[in-house]
Design an enzyme around this catalytic site. Structure first.
Site, PDB file in Angstrom:
ATOM      1  N   HIS A 136       0.700  -1.124   0.310  1.00 27.08           N
ATOM      2  CA  HIS A 136      -0.054  -0.275  -0.048  1.00 27.08           C
ATOM      3  C   HIS A 136       0.816   1.282   0.011  1.00 27.08           C
ATOM      4  O   HIS A 136       0.632   2.433   0.384  1.00 27.08           O
ATOM      5  CB  HIS A 136      -0.859   0.187   1.263  1.00 27.08           C
ATOM      6  CG  HIS A 136      -2.197  -0.863   1.050  1.00 27.08           C
ATOM      7  ND1 HIS A 136      -1.850  -2.249   1.210  1.00 27.08           N
ATOM      8  CD2 HIS A 136      -3.507  -0.814   0.810  1.00 27.08           C
ATOM      9  CE1 HIS A 136      -3.125  -2.752   1.221  1.00 27.08           C
ATOM     10  NE2 HIS A 136      -4.021  -1.842   0.643  1.00 27.08           N
ATOM     11  N   GLY A 187      -0.576  -2.477  -5.833  1.00 28.59           N
ATOM     12  CA  GLY A 187      -1.819  -3.433  -5.356  1.00 28.59           C
ATOM     13  C   GLY A 187      -2.959  -2.930  -5.265  1.00 28.59           C
ATOM     14  O   GLY A 187      -4.067  -3.627  -5.539  1.00 28.59           O
ATOM     15  N   HIS A 188      -3.153  -1.817  -4.579  1.00 29.68           N
ATOM     16  CA  HIS A 188      -4.287  -1.092  -4.374  1.00 29.68           C
ATOM     17  C   HIS A 188      -4.417   0.089  -5.133  1.00 29.68           C
ATOM     18  O   HIS A 188      -3.648   1.154  -4.814  1.00 29.68           O
ATOM     19  CB  HIS A 188      -4.759  -0.713  -2.922  1.00 29.68           C
ATOM     20  CG  HIS A 188      -6.229  -0.494  -2.855  1.00 29.68           C
ATOM     21  ND1 HIS A 188      -6.728   0.583  -3.464  1.00 29.68           N
ATOM     22  CD2 HIS A 188      -7.069  -0.925  -1.714  1.00 29.68           C
ATOM     23  CE1 HIS A 188      -7.879   0.773  -2.884  1.00 29.68           C
ATOM     24  NE2 HIS A 188      -7.991  -0.117  -2.031  1.00 29.68           N
ATOM     25  N   HIS A 264     -11.835  -6.726  -6.116  1.00 34.20           N
ATOM     26  CA  HIS A 264     -12.048  -5.778  -5.039  1.00 34.20           C
ATOM     27  C   HIS A 264     -12.568  -4.610  -5.653  1.00 34.20           C
ATOM     28  O   HIS A 264     -12.173  -3.905  -6.683  1.00 34.20           O
ATOM     29  CB  HIS A 264     -10.684  -5.523  -4.468  1.00 34.20           C
ATOM     30  CG  HIS A 264     -10.938  -4.658  -3.401  1.00 34.20           C
ATOM     31  ND1 HIS A 264     -10.800  -3.193  -3.252  1.00 34.20           N
ATOM     32  CD2 HIS A 264     -10.983  -4.871  -1.957  1.00 34.20           C
ATOM     33  CE1 HIS A 264     -10.714  -2.766  -1.912  1.00 34.20           C
ATOM     34  NE2 HIS A 264     -11.211  -3.890  -1.175  1.00 34.20           N
ATOM     35  N   GLU A 316     -14.701  -8.478  -0.306  1.00 39.24           N
ATOM     36  CA  GLU A 316     -15.291  -7.132  -0.874  1.00 39.24           C
ATOM     37  C   GLU A 316     -15.256  -6.810  -2.354  1.00 39.24           C
ATOM     38  O   GLU A 316     -14.690  -5.919  -2.664  1.00 39.24           O
ATOM     39  CB  GLU A 316     -14.186  -6.175  -0.025  1.00 39.24           C
ATOM     40  CG  GLU A 316     -13.748  -6.388   1.237  1.00 39.24           C
ATOM     41  CD  GLU A 316     -12.889  -5.419   1.839  1.00 39.24           C
ATOM     42  OE1 GLU A 316     -12.268  -4.682   1.027  1.00 39.24           O
ATOM     43  OE2 GLU A 316     -12.847  -5.150   3.105  1.00 39.24           O
ATOM     44  N   GLU A 332     -19.982  -1.990  -0.314  1.00 38.16           N
ATOM     45  CA  GLU A 332     -18.903  -1.182   0.533  1.00 38.16           C
ATOM     46  C   GLU A 332     -19.429   0.191   0.203  1.00 38.16           C
ATOM     47  O   GLU A 332     -19.575   0.730  -0.780  1.00 38.16           O
ATOM     48  CB  GLU A 332     -17.479  -1.470   0.368  1.00 38.16           C
ATOM     49  CG  GLU A 332     -16.508  -0.694   1.331  1.00 38.16           C
ATOM     50  CD  GLU A 332     -15.136  -0.949   1.199  1.00 38.16           C
ATOM     51  OE1 GLU A 332     -14.970  -2.029   0.939  1.00 38.16           O
ATOM     52  OE2 GLU A 332     -14.282  -0.106   1.510  1.00 38.16           O
ATOM     53  N   CYS A 334     -17.435   2.859   0.481  1.00 33.38           N
ATOM     54  CA  CYS A 334     -16.396   3.141  -0.435  1.00 33.38           C
ATOM     55  C   CYS A 334     -16.508   2.960  -1.786  1.00 33.38           C
ATOM     56  O   CYS A 334     -15.873   3.553  -2.642  1.00 33.38           O
ATOM     57  CB  CYS A 334     -14.848   2.777   0.059  1.00 33.38           C
ATOM     58  SG  CYS A 334     -14.479   3.521   1.614  1.00 33.38           S
ATOM     59  N   CYS A 412     -11.639   2.938   6.096  1.00 33.98           N
ATOM     60  CA  CYS A 412     -11.743   3.701   4.998  1.00 33.98           C
ATOM     61  C   CYS A 412     -13.078   4.340   4.911  1.00 33.98           C
ATOM     62  O   CYS A 412     -13.079   5.881   4.165  1.00 33.98           O
ATOM     63  CB  CYS A 412     -11.476   2.957   3.751  1.00 33.98           C
ATOM     64  SG  CYS A 412     -12.426   1.394   3.955  1.00 33.98           S
ATOM     65  N   CYS A 413     -14.231   3.989   5.078  1.00 33.19           N
ATOM     66  CA  CYS A 413     -15.575   4.224   4.953  1.00 33.19           C
ATOM     67  C   CYS A 413     -15.686   5.760   5.347  1.00 33.19           C
ATOM     68  O   CYS A 413     -16.312   6.648   4.827  1.00 33.19           O
ATOM     69  CB  CYS A 413     -16.479   3.524   5.309  1.00 33.19           C
ATOM     70  SG  CYS A 413     -16.370   2.051   4.138  1.00 33.19           S
TER      71      CYS A 413
END
Lengths: 645, 645
Positions: A136, A187-188, A264, A316, A332, A334, A412-413
């Site tokens: 990350h 990766g994200h 995801h 997710e 989610e 997000c 995160c949300c």
């Protein structure tokens, strides 16, 4: 080439809406101070996040162990981004000093070469960039850059922007196709759209190039992630990812070759948002076409009627076409915010207001459901059917909470909802040289400067009540207003200064020419409650209907209708009456009242299974907006109701 | 005190049934040779299991690394147990030499003090008994003991029995309440019921005592597992169990205080089976009452109509009352076998044939569904509704396979089905001093010795066709036959030698007195197709019905009815016709034919959501037994059909 539409500056927009105004106010009143307490480990009873503490260690201010998840830094960045939007909108002035102090701390935590990440700086300096799959680092930088751009635009202060540039410059040096550079990608996803933002505010072409590089390199053979995992011999942060599925992070093939929304959901949306940005900036038709394919698959086969996405509670993620379970899904908050971001960019890149139908669906339903009306509790997961006692821990329902939560270990949300609400204006208004665009019908005041002069707009929206919207406009020149006509407005009317306009709608927009001076535009979208059905392939919704009115999806709650909501049936074409708004709920939005029936099986003692023998009972039902569910205590909730055959 | 009912010896039972005979034959013809190839890593294309290899290493025959899951040894033990039952039933003679050779190998792998486990002996000799939560040492011993008892009873050879005794003696020394003993219990129950079996064949009281100790010690405060996890500082084999839930292994409180069926379903059933055994052997009313409570909760709120148990696909476990999802559930084949074991023991301990209704439900539906008609493919997971394209990997549906599999990396189910089928006779017949008990209506021949003399029974069952069963009996004395009258036989009749019997049914049994000589008992259970409903709290089945006939649950398959089965409705009280048996399916079991309708939404292009407008179409439907689904290619399957309201 280049950007077609620009959002109006937030400082030029004032949200006055009965519904959204309530929520937006919570951001500076509740969310920002609450989140600050959490970041700084001052919230009583909450587990420490170590977020600020970690920065102090990285900055050399204190000694200690860096703790928390590997991407914990993003909590501070998202907080700063929310603060920036509040400041831009004229709120939250009281946090500016604190924000500046934090920016100073971030600067001290940054390494000489621009590297910035408390986990790797403190805990694993030798391992930088060695674990792109899980680490990350690029994701974290992305959120820092987004905060920097927002803070610069809100305050004109460039300290964080310079930190961001220095970090982005490093990333542009480290990653790329040249020899000696890493031929990898995050990766994200998140850095890509952040670099586009940074390019837009700095004009530095290299940022755009590197964003494009990440998108173009992704998923190529031989696969970078698989090679990396092999080299590292296993998973460090997330051992559950053993037997890694490349689809999870959209790395199974190059994004331009992807035709379905996979893996995801948040990662997919952040990636697609960046692809749409790049398609627009570069006039890249191949990227735009790839975005269109994914968008179409997403909205035609993998999206809930609430704008929720990500059918799988496990990981997710997206699953497959028409697999839309209503009680076990993730959806989610997000991910729906990501969907708004993707749709907004597609509308601009493709020049089509139709994309905003989905943005609106996500915003009014799943995103708003993500927060309670007091602004201090959140849903991470947004099912369409909830039976509280079935939401058991350590089981397949572990991810589903029947009531909004105070906070989350991966948080995160809440800040994502905060930054979305605080920057809501960006989804309402945009402009180009000639016109102001109205994409959402949320009461507000706005001003803009076009080639032909200044324009002031006062929008008074009764979209959720009568379906009517009036625009009072003051223009100093001959500009245009382009108004999105929503897909659900099959029978819309528009009058300008009492005169009926008969213009055609083109690419989802009604264009109204303005003369200098004041004009009054009156829109009636002909919004009525509607019974909706899902495509036949959606097994979960076969024989069921959902009640919508305009952008709002309605649901039944136990508070109004008792429990065992699965016993409820409505007839096809049942007439719906608009009822009084529920007193405890904001926005003066009507409840919807209609007759139905309950069909139950005859009780037979303790028998779990007994011969079929049903009993019918007529009932009056009351539905409320899905986004407001669970604001009146714990209870069952249901969107899709059975249709009497 | 002591055992009330004894199963008839398998050597005295011959299964001649049209349906079960087919499956039973597969055990020696297909399953045992197939499984042997897998254990010995000789199956082409299959991943090695290392099972026999591990024993050779532990025995000192070869050098190398011990591989596979920590409880891999059990594959060999279950194979031996199946071989033993086959031999007992007069089948599989060809495997006896191989079995003896393996028993020799097991003996060499056993340590001096009786310890027997290839993982710990080879890989971690210092860590024996230190990880009861995960290590499966006692579980592995349990399966070895079960195999030993079965092999001794089948062949009279005591080599494996002596190995088992030596191992059990060690366990009895290591575990117990005395100082210096470990005050622990197994993470996965199984040793308890094995020790009871070993006690029954050896008369060694200590085995019974230790079984009781494990049940009584379990879940006491301070919790042994939590202390152990703390000491080990984490999870060794199953890192996903971090944040361990004691309910998962029924260790949250003492079993006698548990009132609901909780946690991992197989563990729960194996524990309850042992509790019922101990209750019976010791005449312990407290244990029996605890069993009753768990049984009642299980069968009144947590069991599928197919006898499947374990609603959660995540962690193979129970969830909460009435939470019975039909497509995401686990319902492991082994759990239903465990339910059969529990029910059989309850019937004996409580002296009530009613428990066999559930045994029958599990056997005829979920257990039989666990294997294909060719006997070479298996279901581990048994949902009641399947849409093959929704069974996606790496998602919430990862555990659900739309077609039976050749084998599994954790291969508990195939050998468990094998040993259950190979010992099927134990569920059909039992006896005490005065009577032979008939618990299942599966065509077979049996002989027994009672106090009053010998008895020969020839059962010819048409239960699945006409619902009639005839018993031709030859008795040398004045014994009794006690016949279970199933719960679904509301309108049963019985004639003995042409004469109608009017006896009352007591505790589920009809008692028929026998005179010396031959008699003919004719039973008609009045079995008709029935539409069943679930209790109102089962949200998943609201407005739905399942078609059953006698013990069989029927389902719709795509092969007969097309896809999109969720569009299908039936009227309440729909008349059902018995159709021809499906040619490809065994047992001459009729299909069921009835009219229904399909209700679909009007097609509207690519729209995922559109205004509700339905179309109806009458259809003729054909249902087949659930246990035989997926024997004619991949396709949708559905048990619970919509009822037209």
């Amino acid at each position: 080439m280049g950007r077609k539409l620009k959002q109006l500056k937030l400082k030029n927009i004032q949200i006055t809406d009965k519904l959204f105004g309530e929520y937006v106010r919570k951001v500076s009143e509740k969310i920002i101070p609450h989140q600050w307490k959490i970041l700084s480990d001052k919230l009583e009873g909450a587990d420490p996040t170590y977020c600020i503490h970690n920065f102090r260690i990285a900055a050399g201010e204190v000694k200690g162990e860096r703790k928390g998840v590997v991407f914990q830094d993003t909590d501070l960045y998202k907080w700063l981004e929310s603060v920036a939007y509040c400041l831009d909108g004229g709120q939250g002035k009281v946090y500016e000093d604190l924000a500046d102090e934090m920016i100073g701390l971030i600067g001290k935590a940054q390494e000489e070469d621009g590297y910035l990440n408390t986990y790797y700086t403190v805990n694993a300096p030798e391992e930088k960039w060695s674990n792109l799959v899980e680490g990350h680092e690029l994701y974290t930088s992305g959120h820092m850059i987004e905060a920097a751009v927002a803070y610069y635009e809100a305050t004109g202060k460039d300290k964080l922007l310079n930190i961001a540039r220095k970090n982005a410059d490093l990333i542009c040096r480290v990653f790329g196709e040249k020899e000696g550079q890493i031929h990898g990608y995050p990766g994200h996803q998140e850095i890509e759209l952040a670099l586009v933002k940074l390019y837009r505010v700095t004009g530095e072409q290299e940022y755009l190039n590197t964003a494009l590089y990440f998108i173009r390199e992704r998923g190529k053979e031989p696969n970078y992630f698989l090679e990396e995992i092999k080299k590292r011999s296993g998973f460090q942060f997330f051992p559950e990812f053993d037997d890694y599925d490349l689809e999870y992070s959209q790395a199974h093939k190059p994004p331009v070759d992807q035709e379905t929304a996979d893996g995801h959901a948040v990662r997919a949306m952040y990636m697609c948002a960046a692809m749409a940005d790049l398609a627009e900036e570069l006039g890249d038709e191949e990227l735009l076409e790839a975005c269109r394919k994914i968008w179409n698959n997403l909205t035609e086969a993998r999206m809930y009627i609430t704008g929720g996405i990500g059918s799988s509670g496990f990981r997710e993620r997206f699953t497959t076409d028409y697999d839309l379970p209503n009680s076990t899904n993730y959806s989610e908050t997000c991910a729906s915010i990501g969907l708004m971001m993707f749709g907004q960019r597609m509308a601009s890149a493709a020049g089509d207001a139709g994309y905003y139908d989905v943005v609106e669906r996500a915003l009014y339903n799943t995103v708003l459901a993500g927060i309670n009306i007091e602004g201090d509790r959140y849903f991470y997961v947004n099912p369409l059917s909830v039976v509280p006692e079935f939401c058991t821990r350590h089981t397949y329902m572990q991810h589903v909470k029947p009531v909004r939560q105070k906070w989350f270990s991966v948080a995160c949300c809440p800040p994502n909802v905060a930054r979305t609400l605080a920057s809501l204006g960006q989804y309402i208004y945009a402009q180009d040289e000639d016109a102001v665009y109205i994409h959402q019908f949320i009461s507000s005041k706005a001003s803009a400067h076009m080639a032909a002069g200044a324009i002031n707009i006062e929008m008074d929206s009764e979209l959720l009540q009568t379906g009517c919207v009036t625009l009072k406009i003051q223009a100093s020149g001959r500009g245009k207003i382009r108004i999105r006509i929503p897909g659900y407005a099959k029978d819309w009317k528009c009058r300008k200064d009492q005169e009926v306009l008969e213009q055609q709608v083109s690419r989802g927009y009604l264009t109204v020419e303005l003369e200098p001076g004041s004009s009054l535009i009156e829109l009636d979208f002909g919004v009525k409650p509607m019974w909706m059905a899902a495509a036949n392939q959606v097994r979960e919704d076969a024989g069921k209907t959902a009640l919508v009115k305009g952008p709002l999806v309605y649901c039944l709650e136990e508070a109004d209708n008792g429990n065992l909501l699965s016993q409820i049936y409505v007839e096809e074409n049942t007439e719906v009456t608009e009822g009084k708004p529920i007193e405890e709920l904001p926005g003066d939005v009507p409840s919807l009242i209609y007759p139905g029936m309950r069909i139950k099986n005859k009780e037979t003692g303790n028998c779990l299974y007994s011969p079929l023998e049903t009993e019918k009972e007529p009932v009056m039902l009351k539905a409320v907006p899905y986004c407001m569910w669970n604001n009146r205590g714990e209870g069952e909730m249901l969107v899709w109701q059975k249709v009497k055959a």
